[in-house]
Design an enzyme around this catalytic site. Sequence first.
Site, PDB file in Angstrom:
ATOM      1  N   HIS A 133       9.759  15.088   6.312  1.00 50.69           N
ATOM      2  CA  HIS A 133       9.776  13.897   5.450  1.00 50.69           C
ATOM      3  C   HIS A 133       8.515  13.869   4.572  1.00 50.69           C
ATOM      4  O   HIS A 133       8.578  13.516   3.400  1.00 50.69           O
ATOM      5  CB  HIS A 133       9.890  12.622   6.299  1.00 50.69           C
ATOM      6  CG  HIS A 133       9.821  11.392   5.458  1.00 50.69           C
ATOM      7  ND1 HIS A 133      10.769  11.106   4.508  1.00 50.69           N
ATOM      8  CD2 HIS A 133       8.904  10.405   5.391  1.00 50.69           C
ATOM      9  CE1 HIS A 133      10.438   9.983   3.899  1.00 50.69           C
ATOM     10  NE2 HIS A 133       9.304   9.541   4.409  1.00 50.69           N
ATOM     11  N   LYS A 195      12.445   2.017  -5.893  1.00 48.37           N
ATOM     12  CA  LYS A 195      13.149   1.332  -4.801  1.00 48.37           C
ATOM     13  C   LYS A 195      12.125   0.699  -3.891  1.00 48.37           C
ATOM     14  O   LYS A 195      11.002   1.188  -3.773  1.00 48.37           O
ATOM     15  CB  LYS A 195      13.960   2.399  -4.045  1.00 48.37           C
ATOM     16  CG  LYS A 195      14.408   2.055  -2.657  1.00 48.37           C
ATOM     17  CD  LYS A 195      14.917   3.307  -1.918  1.00 48.37           C
ATOM     18  CE  LYS A 195      14.016   3.712  -0.771  1.00 48.37           C
ATOM     19  NZ  LYS A 195      14.546   4.785   0.079  1.00 48.37           N
ATOM     20  N   ASP A 222      16.993  13.920  -2.258  1.00 47.49           N
ATOM     21  CA  ASP A 222      16.200  13.271  -1.213  1.00 47.49           C
ATOM     22  C   ASP A 222      16.029  14.246  -0.058  1.00 47.49           C
ATOM     23  O   ASP A 222      16.745  15.252   0.025  1.00 47.49           O
ATOM     24  CB  ASP A 222      16.913  11.992  -0.743  1.00 47.49           C
ATOM     25  CG  ASP A 222      15.916  10.886  -0.379  1.00 47.49           C
ATOM     26  OD1 ASP A 222      14.742  11.216  -0.117  1.00 47.49           O
ATOM     27  OD2 ASP A 222      16.322   9.712  -0.338  1.00 47.49           O
ATOM     28  N   GLY A 229      22.394   4.142   2.181  1.00 42.57           N
ATOM     29  CA  GLY A 229      22.120   2.970   1.338  1.00 42.57           C
ATOM     30  C   GLY A 229      21.307   3.335   0.100  1.00 42.57           C
ATOM     31  O   GLY A 229      21.693   2.989  -1.025  1.00 42.57           O
TER      32      GLY A 229
HETATM   33  C1  R5P Z   1      12.941   7.644   2.865  1.00 42.51           C
HETATM   34  O1  R5P Z   1      11.792   7.546   2.455  1.00 42.51           O
HETATM   35  C2  R5P Z   1      13.728   8.915   2.833  1.00 42.51           C
HETATM   36  O2  R5P Z   1      13.213   9.833   1.927  1.00 42.51           O
HETATM   37  C3  R5P Z   1      15.172   8.607   2.490  1.00 42.51           C
HETATM   38  O3  R5P Z   1      15.219   8.014   1.207  1.00 42.51           O
HETATM   39  C4  R5P Z   1      15.774   7.666   3.482  1.00 42.51           C
HETATM   40  O4  R5P Z   1      15.637   8.198   4.767  1.00 42.51           O
HETATM   41  C5  R5P Z   1      17.233   7.386   3.195  1.00 42.51           C
HETATM   42  O5  R5P Z   1      17.632   6.386   4.055  1.00 42.51           O
HETATM   43  P1  R5P Z   1      19.017   5.618   3.858  1.00 42.51           P
HETATM   44  O6  R5P Z   1      20.067   6.655   3.610  1.00 42.51           O
HETATM   45  O7  R5P Z   1      19.202   4.878   5.157  1.00 42.51           O
HETATM   46  O8  R5P Z   1      18.855   4.668   2.721  1.00 42.51           O
END
Ligand code: R5P
Length: 317
Positions: A133, A195, A222, A229
């Site tokens: 991450h 976001k 990502d 979400g």
């Molecule tokens: C968060 O900082 C990660 O990079 C992803 O954006 C996050 O894990 C996505 O989470 P979700 O699919 O629950 O919105």
Amino acid sequence: MGLYDELSIFTGNANPELAKAVCRYVGVPLGRMDVFEFSNENTFVKINESVRGNDVFIIQPTSSPVNRSIMELLIIIDAMKRASAGRITAVIPYYSYGRTDKKDQPRVPITARLIADMLQVAGAERVLTIDLHAGQIQGFFNIPVDELTATYLLTDYFKQKRLSNPVVVSPDLGSVKRARSFAEPLGASIAIVEKRRVGNQDKSEVMNLIGTVKGQPAILVDDEIDTGGSITQAARAVLEFGATEVYACCAHPVLSGAAVSILQDSPLTEIVCTDTIPIPPEKMLPNITVLSVANLLGETIQRIHTGASVGMLFRQI
Ligand code: R5P
């Protein structure tokens, strides 16, 4: 030949298909081992062949069921250590708890660090992982960490699509660097969705779009898609700002909770991810494409075993 003559690959229950595919690439049989839970939920491990002096690689993403996968990995490492393995490498294609990597509010843990400590106490001597991450998590370890990236696997796929004038979009401010590395091989521009997370629940809201997407196909990039979400909200936002269509792309398809129905209702044309985490058939939407990291991991394992450069790999596999 490296320091350890025999290379052995073992796996827990988190992603045996990936482990088998890595074994096929490397050309070794998957190590024989029982890993199961007693009715009292205690995990038991029994290695069914000698590993004395071997260069042992344990492939186990810490994916769902997350805490069980972590315990399995720790217990397998302990069993290897007590069976006199020569060197133990934890191959963790997906490192969970990566988002809990700092004390960003009062009285919270740094669980990504705790897991790193636990792996080392158990006996891991190296870690091989993919797209953490945050790269700084490498520093939670006092042992060598090789962090691979699925970026080139994913960009090669998009190159073949020959999208006309694509724009790579970061779905939040934290993924901008990732979007930049993704855009470069595609010769694409970047844009950023601003976001913010709402509280500690799995909720986020889009506030703004930095850059331009008008008239262009957009690729949202990502590290993981968890509940879906963030990516779905970002997809709606870029369409509102004029993108012609939206693709989503990530290394790790966590797909927890209601992710499948959220993604089903999203305007995404295609979701491209890798097999660091297995997707069960009931979550496999028709517009999901899975690319395999098996060859990338297999090649890296071979290079670690023989003491060859791993850095050389990035643009080759
Ligand atoms: C968060 O900082 C990660 O990079 C992803 O954006 C996050 O894990 C996505 O989470 P979700 O699919 O629950 O919105």
